[in-house]
Design an enzyme around this catalytic site. Structure first.
Site, PDB file in Angstrom:
ATOM      1  CG  ASP A 155       1.890 -11.076   8.839  1.00  0.00           C
ATOM      2  OD1 ASP A 155       1.020 -10.930   7.935  1.00  0.00           O
ATOM      3  OD2 ASP A 155       2.576 -10.275   9.477  1.00  0.00           O
ATOM      4  CD  GLU A 207       3.583  -8.792   1.254  1.00  0.00           C
ATOM      5  OE1 GLU A 207       4.641  -8.126   1.263  1.00  0.00           O
ATOM      6  OE2 GLU A 207       2.500  -8.315   1.269  1.00  0.00           O
TER       7      GLU A 207
END
Length: 499
Positions: A15, A184
């Site tokens: 991420d 997301e």
């Protein structure tokens, strides 16, 4: 260097988010339940990166992370620079949105501050509007905690980054976009008179990168897919950050899920099309090889892996599997990592131990080696080198009930509650051994050892496995059953070499 090859970070830097300050680029990544957390990487060319520190010394609340919580903790951070300070916001899916900040990337960083409490609040990203003075925060949702997913919620935020100022509004509802699911990981920007949200959807292994734009922060937003796998072998290319160089080039760093290797990081060229939308990669498909950014040439670099443990200290590449406690590692006058054989009722299952010192599994075929000496005199004291995931395997030394030290090789499947032997124990007469794990294609691991008579293979091939969100880890540990003092073990000359 006129070209570069993806991935530019070939290990589990999950991420990623990226930032430029002056001529320097910085990157942070998820660290989940490990401590220290929030790694900080530095580059001058977006291709060659070094690890310069961590922004989070310990996870809070302290008691929540005294034991391993491998898939919890720090999820999907956002890295920003505002008011001459570095800021990192992240979501803990069980607690809410936190932030830390510092005057310099190497710190000192503040202790975590809870900006918004709640279950399932993940992937937050702040934005300060430098013209109006307004501040905003966007975040996604984890269905496992909240029962909600596939939507992005926006807030007005206090300019000091301390709290949100309203109840929040759903600003992008993925359920209203045909074909979109698991929206997301939003990253929030302003560009060309628009508010932009770059956010992935479709799941980490099969999804795509989306872009959303609106004239106002609270919407309405238009959407477009700007990066997807196409005919390439880069599955699920998404979740990352946009950065502009000092010369005006645009680039996008994102991850690719690679099983036991975790989420490796790719660098994609980016431009703004004639219609004002971003175009990432090769017209929306990931590139494997590309012309390097137009920045001053830099020497090849990568985050450190090798360690001689000078003075008993370990390098920045290592993190514990939970908040550390005093006495696990001892500093001394020589080289070598001296770990206490910590007494634990969970000695039979490395997944439950907080005192495993870990680093990321390399994404290319490699040989991992370390020398180990077991000083613990108590029966059952053991230490070793592990490949740790929801299944694990390790090789090392153990003191037997007869006082002798043996080479032992053990493993546990994902569903097993305790380890068992992968090979028969072998005598280690001097109480020391050279351990080796060869990690081949598909994260297939072959274990071997050398007690002075030459290398000997041990056990069958073990396939490394990830946790749910975390790639497999390499680990060093020392442990003993029951209670009381059990001595120590020393690790020296840790090396990872390409195969």
């Amino acid at each position: 260097m006129t070209t570069y090859t993806n991935p530019v970070l070939n290990a589990d830097w999950s991420d990623p988010d990226v930032l430029r300050v002056g001529d320097d680029f910085y990157l942070t990544a998820s660290s989940f339940g490990r401590a220290p957390g929030l790694p900080l990487l530095h580059s001058r060319d977006l291709v060659n990166w070094t690890l310069v520190g961590h922004a989070l010394e310990r996870l809070e609340p302290e008691a929540e992370f005294r034991t391993p919580r491998h898939d919890c903790g720090v999820w999907a951070p956002a890295l920003r620079y505002h008011d001459e300070r570095f800021w990192i916001f992240w979501g803990d899916p069980d607690q809410g949105v936190f932030q830390v900040n510092a005057p310099a990337v190497r710190g000192p960083w503040t202790r975590p501050h809870l900006v918004k409490a709640g279950k399932g609040l993940i992937d937050p990203c702040p934005l300060w509007d430098e013209e109006t003075g307004d501040a905003y925060l966007v975040h996604a949702w984890a269905k496992s905690r909240s029962g909600v997913k596939n939507r992005l919620t926006g807030h007005r935020m206090h300019p000091g980054g301390t709290e949100v100022l309203d109840e929040g509004k759903v600003i992008v509802d993925g359920d209203r976009i045909p074909g979109w699911f698991t929206l997301e990981g939003p990253k929030l920007y302003q560009h060309d008179g628009w508010f932009w949200i770059l956010a992935p959807a479709g799941g980490v292994e099969t999804g795509w990168q989306g872009a959303f734009r609106s004239r106002g922060f609270f919407g309405p937003y238009e959407e477009r897919i700007v990066l997807e796998q196409g005919d390439t072998d880069v599955n699920g290319p998404h979740q990352g950050g946009w950065v502009r160089t000092g010369t005006g080039e645009d680039w996008f760093l994102h991850f690719q899920q690679r099983g036991a290797y975790g989420r490796v990081v790719h660098l994609q060229p980016m431009r703004w099309g004639s219609d004002g939308w971003p175009v990432i990669g090769d017209e929306g498909a990931p590139v494997a090889l590309h012309e390097a950014p137009g920045l001053p040439p830099q020497p090849p670099a990568a985050p450190a892996t090798d360690d001689d443990f000078p003075g008993g200290r370990f390098g920045r590449q290592w993190s514990w599997t939970a908040n550390p406690r005093d006495g696990w590692a001892t500093q001394h006058s020589g080289d070598g990592l001296r770990l206490t054989c910590v007494r634990s009722a969970d000695a039979h299952d490395l997944r439950r131990l907080p005192n495993v010192l870990t680093q990321r599994l390399p994404g290319t075929p490699s040989a991992v080696e370390v020398e180990l000496t077991l000083h613990g005199e108590e029966p059952g004291a053991r230490a070793g080198l592990a490949v740790l995931g929801d299944a694990f395997g390790w090789i090392g030394l153990q003191r037997g009930s007869d006082g002798a030290v043996h080479v032992v090789h053990r493993f546990a499947e994902a569903v097993a509650e305790r380890e068992r032997d992968a090979d028969h124990p072998r005598l280690a007469p001097e109480g020391r051994v050279r351990l080796r794990i060869e990690i081949g294609a598909g994260a297939r691991c072959r274990f071997s050892y050398d007690t002075g008579q030459g290398p000997r293979p041990s056990g069958p091939v073990f396939c490394a496995t990830p946790w749910r969100w975390v790639g497999a880890l390499l680990g060093l540990f020392a442990v003993a059953p029951a209670a009381g003092h059990a001595g120590a073990a020393t690790f020296t000359r840790f090396r990872i070499d390409p195969l």
